[in-house]
Write a protein that holds these residues in place. Structure first.
Motif, PDB file in Angstrom:
ATOM      1  N   ARG A 444      23.819   8.804   4.431  1.00 56.18           N
ATOM      2  CA  ARG A 444      23.373   7.798   5.400  1.00 56.18           C
ATOM      3  C   ARG A 444      22.917   6.522   4.694  1.00 56.18           C
ATOM      4  O   ARG A 444      23.258   5.409   5.092  1.00 56.18           O
ATOM      5  CB  ARG A 444      22.226   8.360   6.243  1.00 56.18           C
ATOM      6  N   CYS A 447      25.833   4.504   3.290  1.00 57.49           N
ATOM      7  CA  CYS A 447      26.717   3.861   4.269  1.00 57.49           C
ATOM      8  C   CYS A 447      26.017   2.818   5.130  1.00 57.49           C
ATOM      9  O   CYS A 447      26.686   2.061   5.849  1.00 57.49           O
ATOM     10  CB  CYS A 447      27.344   4.920   5.174  1.00 57.49           C
ATOM     11  N   ASN A 450      27.039  -0.916   4.959  1.00 50.28           N
ATOM     12  CA  ASN A 450      27.971  -1.036   3.826  1.00 50.28           C
ATOM     13  C   ASN A 450      29.370  -0.618   4.302  1.00 50.28           C
ATOM     14  O   ASN A 450      29.697   0.575   4.335  1.00 50.28           O
ATOM     15  CB  ASN A 450      27.495  -0.146   2.666  1.00 50.28           C
ATOM     16  N   GLN A 451      30.184  -1.620   4.691  1.00 48.82           N
ATOM     17  CA  GLN A 451      31.516  -1.352   5.221  1.00 48.82           C
ATOM     18  C   GLN A 451      32.420  -0.711   4.179  1.00 48.82           C
ATOM     19  O   GLN A 451      33.261   0.132   4.505  1.00 48.82           O
ATOM     20  CB  GLN A 451      32.138  -2.668   5.718  1.00 48.82           C
ATOM     21  N   ASN A 453      31.686   1.391   1.701  1.00 48.04           N
ATOM     22  CA  ASN A 453      31.424   2.827   1.569  1.00 48.04           C
ATOM     23  C   ASN A 453      31.871   3.591   2.807  1.00 48.04           C
ATOM     24  O   ASN A 453      32.391   4.708   2.711  1.00 48.04           O
ATOM     25  CB  ASN A 453      29.935   3.076   1.303  1.00 48.04           C
ATOM     26  N   GLN A 454      31.681   2.991   3.975  1.00 50.98           N
ATOM     27  CA  GLN A 454      32.154   3.641   5.198  1.00 50.98           C
ATOM     28  C   GLN A 454      33.672   3.800   5.183  1.00 50.98           C
ATOM     29  O   GLN A 454      34.202   4.858   5.555  1.00 50.98           O
ATOM     30  CB  GLN A 454      31.723   2.815   6.417  1.00 50.98           C
ATOM     31  N   ALA A 458      35.977   7.159   5.216  1.00 55.55           N
ATOM     32  CA  ALA A 458      36.975   7.288   6.277  1.00 55.55           C
ATOM     33  C   ALA A 458      38.365   7.518   5.710  1.00 55.55           C
ATOM     34  O   ALA A 458      39.212   8.174   6.342  1.00 55.55           O
ATOM     35  CB  ALA A 458      36.964   6.045   7.161  1.00 55.55           C
TER      36      ALA A 458
END
Length: 495
Positions: A444, A447, A450-451, A453-454, A458
């Motif tokens: 959590r 991310c 933080n785009q 890491n997201q 994904a």
């Protein structure tokens, strides 16, 4: 106030001719009178009725019966002299309770020098109850003498530090040592005394004695209070910590962890992350300097490089070398708690070398834990005494705390391939039950806002089902993949 006490001055004048060569009967008579005076001085009215001459004569009487240091530790002073000396000390001890005037008179009458000589005279003797009681009473007298009185405190510290303190601690009487801690705690209200304790070689020995009390009996409140006062000074880490033996360092780190946790709230000290990292309960500064935490981070980085290699089945359980990994783990625990206080210990988050070391150690621990060739001591278990108990959990916790609202650290973990490593610990671990909770909170924090890491998470693809753990098999559960989708099925429980 009894008639006996009103005639105290006359009695004390009569006792001036008393000495060690007096008859046993006369010594017994004087001792009985002093016992009555001890009880009378428990009353405030009687303490206020004392005059300076009474106190001066009590000090002279004490001086006449102070045992001289004996050449042989097996030789013992005369019991009658010890008993008379003890009652005299008790009189002075009771006389200065909450009475500044009596405190000053006792200080001016040479009682501090008497206490010094008394401790030197009896602490070298073979332990016996009557001598132990005398030492305890002498230390209690010293404590009452300096309580709330800066003048007598300065005088006593000059006379008794460091040798008298060391003599009492080395006598190894628990009650006397506890009273000595009370006295030391009172004296350390003076900043000069605190610095002398930290920086002088003899002070180091006193600190080690206090730490031994902390190790043996954690309910010794004053020994813990002394250490809490010391660990909140930068000078302690610079001048004293490095010279301590490893067991003493472990005790210091336990105290540091408790001190920081008291302000951070129960969530920081707990193994279970019941409150999200970085939120309420992490805002109060407990007084441990930022320098101290930075110093410990440097120590951890140095020790972590060789920590895993040192834990082998061949090592003796109590060897110094075996203790080094335990020291590393204790440092890690303190850093994990401190890192949750982002307002005070923000520089800890900015320490990139600490984040890299923590990730490297987690990777090495993970590889070791999955290798069949690694000795069993490297695997996690439920025993707190295991050298690596909670290692992965505390590593994950530190990484998560360092990444809380810290973009550079979030990116660094991704660049060092740390995200898959953290994700691997999100699964239920039958031998390390809380690690999955810390891992989820760490993801959590990685991310949050933080785009990159997201997107990284994904873009990860399913590789298949991980091998079922022994715990799941014992419970009759297995996981299998069908067209890329995991399915859970029940099987016969393993017996």
């Amino acid at each position: 106030m009894t008639e006996e006490f009103k005639n105290l001055s006359i009695k004390l004048i009569e006792f001036e001719k008393l000495n060690t060569n007096s008859s046993s009967e006369y010594k017994r008579k004087v001792t009985d009178v002093l016992k009555q005076v001890v009880n009378e001085l428990k009353d405030e009215e009687c303490r206020n009725a004392l005059i300076s001459d009474d106190i001066s004569r009590l000090c002279k009487l004490l001086q006449a019966f102070i045992p001289v240091p004996l050449e042989s530790s097996s030789a013992l002073p005369d019991d009658r002299d010890i008993n008379l000396c003890t009652e005299c000390v008790r009189c002075l001890r009771n006389a200065c309770v909450q009475n500044e005037q009596n405190q000053n008179w006792i200080g001016q009458s040479g009682a501090v020098g008497n206490i010094k000589d008394l401790i030197a005279g009896v602490c070298s003797s073979e332990s016996q109850e009557s001598i132990s009681v005398l030492i305890r009473c002498a230390v209690q007298l010293a404590g009452n003498l300096v309580s709330g009185n800066t003048n007598t405190r300065t005088l006593l510290w000059r006379e008794l530090f460091p040798q008298s303190f060391l003599s009492v601690f080395n006598y190894e009487d628990t009650k006397a040592s506890t009273y000595c801690c009370m006295l030391l705690h009172e004296c350390l209200d003076d900043e000069l005394h605190l610095q002398q304790l930290i920086k002088q070689p003899e002070g180091q020995q006193i600190i080690e004695a206090v730490l031994r009390l902390c190790e043996e009996e954690m309910q010794h409140d004053f020994s813990l209070q002394i250490m809490q006062k010391l660990v909140t000074t930068s000078e302690f880490m610079l001048s004293a910590y490095d010279n301590l033996p490893v067991p003493a360092k472990l005790t210091v780190l336990d105290i540091l962890a408790a001190v920081i946790s008291q302000a951070d709230g129960p969530s920081s000290a707990s193994n279970s992350p019941t409150v999200p990292m970085g939120e309420e309960g992490c805002k109060n500064n407990v007084g441990v300097p930022v320098f101290t935490i930075a110093y410990l981070a440097e120590q951890f980085e140095d020790l972590a490089k060789g920590a895993m290699a040192l834990i082998t089945e061949e090592q003796s359980r109590h060897s110094t070398q075996q203790m080094i990994p335990v020291l590393t783990l204790r440092l890690l625990k303190v850093l994990g708690i401190a890192a949750s206080n982002h307002e005070v210990y923000k520089p800890l988050q900015d320490r990139e070398s600490l984040l890299q070391t923590t990730l490297e150690l987690l990777e090495r621990a993970n590889l070791s834990g999955s290798s069949k060739q690694v000795p069993s001591t490297l695997h996690m278990n439920h025993e707190e005494t295991s050298p690596v108990y909670g290692l992965k959990r505390d590593l994950v916790r530190l990484i998560g705390n360092m990444c809380y609202k810290h973009k550079p650290n979030q990116h660094k973990v991704r660049e060092l391939q740390g995200i898959p490593l953290i994700l691997e610990h999100c699964k239920i671990h039958d031998q390390n039950p809380f690690i999955s909770q810390w891992a989820i909170l760490t993801i959590r924090n990685l991310c949050a806002d933080n785009q990159e890491n997201q997107a990284f998470i994904a873009g990860m693809t399913t590789q298949g089902a991980a091998p079922s753990t022994d715990f799941l098999r014992e419970m009759g559960v297995e996981v299998e993949m069908r067209d890329g989708i995991p399915y859970v099925k029940t099987t016969a429980k393993k017996k």
